[in-house]
Design a protein around this motif. Structure first.
Motif, PDB file in Angstrom:
ATOM      1  N   GLY A   1     105.763 -53.745  -2.449  1.00  0.00           N
ATOM      2  CA  GLY A   1     105.477 -53.140  -3.737  1.00  0.00           C
ATOM      3  C   GLY A   1     105.544 -51.629  -3.688  1.00  0.00           C
ATOM      4  O   GLY A   1     106.143 -51.030  -2.788  1.00  0.00           O
ATOM      5  N   ARG A   2     104.941 -51.009  -4.643  1.00  0.00           N
ATOM      6  CA  ARG A   2     104.960 -49.559  -4.762  1.00  0.00           C
ATOM      7  C   ARG A   2     103.691 -48.987  -4.142  1.00  0.00           C
ATOM      8  O   ARG A   2     102.600 -49.085  -4.704  1.00  0.00           O
ATOM      9  CB  ARG A   2     105.112 -49.201  -6.227  1.00  0.00           C
ATOM     10  CG  ARG A   2     106.470 -49.701  -6.700  1.00  0.00           C
ATOM     11  CD  ARG A   2     106.764 -49.328  -8.107  1.00  0.00           C
ATOM     12  NE  ARG A   2     108.165 -49.570  -8.358  1.00  0.00           N
ATOM     13  CZ  ARG A   2     108.616 -50.529  -9.160  1.00  0.00           C
ATOM     14  NH1 ARG A   2     107.772 -51.314  -9.775  1.00  0.00           N
ATOM     15  NH2 ARG A   2     109.898 -50.671  -9.344  1.00  0.00           N
ATOM     16  N   ARG A   3     103.875 -48.372  -3.003  1.00  0.00           N
ATOM     17  CA  ARG A   3     102.747 -47.926  -2.184  1.00  0.00           C
ATOM     18  C   ARG A   3     101.865 -46.914  -2.902  1.00  0.00           C
ATOM     19  O   ARG A   3     100.636 -47.014  -2.881  1.00  0.00           O
ATOM     20  CB  ARG A   3     103.293 -47.333  -0.889  1.00  0.00           C
ATOM     21  CG  ARG A   3     102.233 -46.936   0.086  1.00  0.00           C
ATOM     22  CD  ARG A   3     102.858 -46.489   1.375  1.00  0.00           C
ATOM     23  NE  ARG A   3     101.816 -46.214   2.344  1.00  0.00           N
ATOM     24  CZ  ARG A   3     101.901 -45.297   3.255  1.00  0.00           C
ATOM     25  NH1 ARG A   3     102.986 -44.570   3.354  1.00  0.00           N
ATOM     26  NH2 ARG A   3     100.917 -45.106   4.100  1.00  0.00           N
ATOM     27  N   SER A   4     102.470 -45.915  -3.532  1.00  0.00           N
ATOM     28  CA  SER A   4     101.673 -44.879  -4.203  1.00  0.00           C
ATOM     29  C   SER A   4     100.855 -45.475  -5.345  1.00  0.00           C
ATOM     30  O   SER A   4      99.701 -45.093  -5.554  1.00  0.00           O
ATOM     31  CB  SER A   4     102.568 -43.754  -4.713  1.00  0.00           C
ATOM     32  OG  SER A   4     103.541 -44.257  -5.604  1.00  0.00           O
ATOM     33  N   LEU A   5     101.432 -46.425  -6.055  1.00  0.00           N
ATOM     34  CA  LEU A   5     100.703 -47.086  -7.137  1.00  0.00           C
ATOM     35  C   LEU A   5      99.560 -47.929  -6.580  1.00  0.00           C
ATOM     36  O   LEU A   5      98.468 -47.951  -7.140  1.00  0.00           O
ATOM     37  CB  LEU A   5     101.657 -47.951  -7.962  1.00  0.00           C
ATOM     38  CG  LEU A   5     101.057 -48.668  -9.162  1.00  0.00           C
ATOM     39  CD1 LEU A   5     100.425 -47.678 -10.130  1.00  0.00           C
ATOM     40  CD2 LEU A   5     102.115 -49.485  -9.862  1.00  0.00           C
ATOM     41  N   ARG A   6      99.794 -48.593  -5.450  1.00  0.00           N
ATOM     42  CA  ARG A   6      98.748 -49.397  -4.816  1.00  0.00           C
ATOM     43  C   ARG A   6      97.565 -48.517  -4.420  1.00  0.00           C
ATOM     44  O   ARG A   6      96.409 -48.888  -4.612  1.00  0.00           O
ATOM     45  CB  ARG A   6      99.313 -50.127  -3.597  1.00  0.00           C
ATOM     46  CG  ARG A   6      98.316 -51.036  -2.932  1.00  0.00           C
ATOM     47  CD  ARG A   6      98.906 -51.919  -1.843  1.00  0.00           C
ATOM     48  NE  ARG A   6      99.517 -51.157  -0.767  1.00  0.00           N
ATOM     49  CZ  ARG A   6     100.819 -51.161  -0.486  1.00  0.00           C
ATOM     50  NH1 ARG A   6     101.662 -51.860  -1.207  1.00  0.00           N
ATOM     51  NH2 ARG A   6     101.289 -50.449   0.524  1.00  0.00           N
ATOM     52  N   HIS A   7      97.846 -47.317  -3.909  1.00  0.00           N
ATOM     53  CA  HIS A   7      96.773 -46.400  -3.505  1.00  0.00           C
ATOM     54  C   HIS A   7      95.964 -45.942  -4.718  1.00  0.00           C
ATOM     55  O   HIS A   7      94.728 -45.875  -4.656  1.00  0.00           O
ATOM     56  CB  HIS A   7      97.350 -45.199  -2.764  1.00  0.00           C
ATOM     57  CG  HIS A   7      97.872 -45.539  -1.409  1.00  0.00           C
ATOM     58  ND1 HIS A   7      97.250 -45.159  -0.249  1.00  0.00           N
ATOM     59  CD2 HIS A   7      98.959 -46.253  -1.017  1.00  0.00           C
ATOM     60  CE1 HIS A   7      97.916 -45.618   0.793  1.00  0.00           C
ATOM     61  NE2 HIS A   7      98.974 -46.289   0.346  1.00  0.00           N
ATOM     62  N   VAL A   8      96.643 -45.649  -5.812  1.00  0.00           N
ATOM     63  CA  VAL A   8      95.944 -45.207  -7.029  1.00  0.00           C
ATOM     64  C   VAL A   8      95.114 -46.360  -7.597  1.00  0.00           C
ATOM     65  O   VAL A   8      93.970 -46.160  -8.022  1.00  0.00           O
ATOM     66  CB  VAL A   8      96.956 -44.670  -8.073  1.00  0.00           C
ATOM     67  CG1 VAL A   8      96.305 -44.478  -9.422  1.00  0.00           C
ATOM     68  CG2 VAL A   8      97.556 -43.364  -7.582  1.00  0.00           C
ATOM     69  N   LEU A   9      95.668 -47.563  -7.593  1.00  0.00           N
ATOM     70  CA  LEU A   9      94.929 -48.704  -8.117  1.00  0.00           C
ATOM     71  C   LEU A   9      93.748 -49.078  -7.221  1.00  0.00           C
ATOM     72  O   LEU A   9      92.752 -49.608  -7.706  1.00  0.00           O
ATOM     73  CB  LEU A   9      95.854 -49.902  -8.314  1.00  0.00           C
ATOM     74  CG  LEU A   9      96.812 -49.763  -9.492  1.00  0.00           C
ATOM     75  CD1 LEU A   9      97.797 -50.918  -9.517  1.00  0.00           C
ATOM     76  CD2 LEU A   9      96.052 -49.691 -10.804  1.00  0.00           C
TER      77      LEU A   9
END
Length: 143
Positions: free
Chosen positions: A76-84
């Protein structure tokens, strides 16, 4: 005013209209909403499973060797996972529905990071459902 500027303004107004209902979800701040819209422009028409997989919050099976029976999140999208993940931390404390879910998981002995990832996955599922149905956030809607 040239056509390029008009299209940029129209796109900004469209994104603002999409972002507005997401801001009412407790735990989702302006950064979370902005990242969600930037990284997942097709949020809404997809299924909850697809949305979780795209963010990298879906459990992946690694059933060989020492990891047998364990599930991890990846892809998936790593940066989005960190924000979520950060949004999940906030939601576990401030979203009344998800706070109760987190409390039940902790009482069953689940590790802290697993609880937060589960809350983050529920957040993406809630956001997807809100955009799909057009029904704004209500406490009874996520239960």
């Amino acid at each position: 005013m040239n056509n390029g500027l008009k299209s940029v303004i129209a796109k900004a107004e469209e994104l603002s209209a999409i972002a507005e209902p997401l801001r009412f979800i407790p735990g989702m701040g302006p950064v979370s909403v902005a990242m969600l819209l930037a990284e997942m422009p097709k949020l809404g028409p997809m299924t909850a499973t697809e949305a979780a997989a795209m963010t990298g919050l879906a459990p992946m099976a690694h059933d060989s060797g020492a990891m047998r029976g364990k599930r991890v999140i990846s892809g998936g999208r790593r940066s989005l996972r960190h924000v979520l993940f950060q949004a999940g931390l906030a939601a576990a404390c401030h979203n009344p529905v998800l706070k109760a879910v987190a409390k039940r998981m902790k009482e069953r002995g689940k590790p802290h990071k697993l609880v937060i990832v589960a809350i983050a996955r529920r957040l993406i599922t809630i956001a997807n459902a809100i955009l799909k149905t057009g029904v704004p956030w209500r406490i009874s809607s996520a239960a």
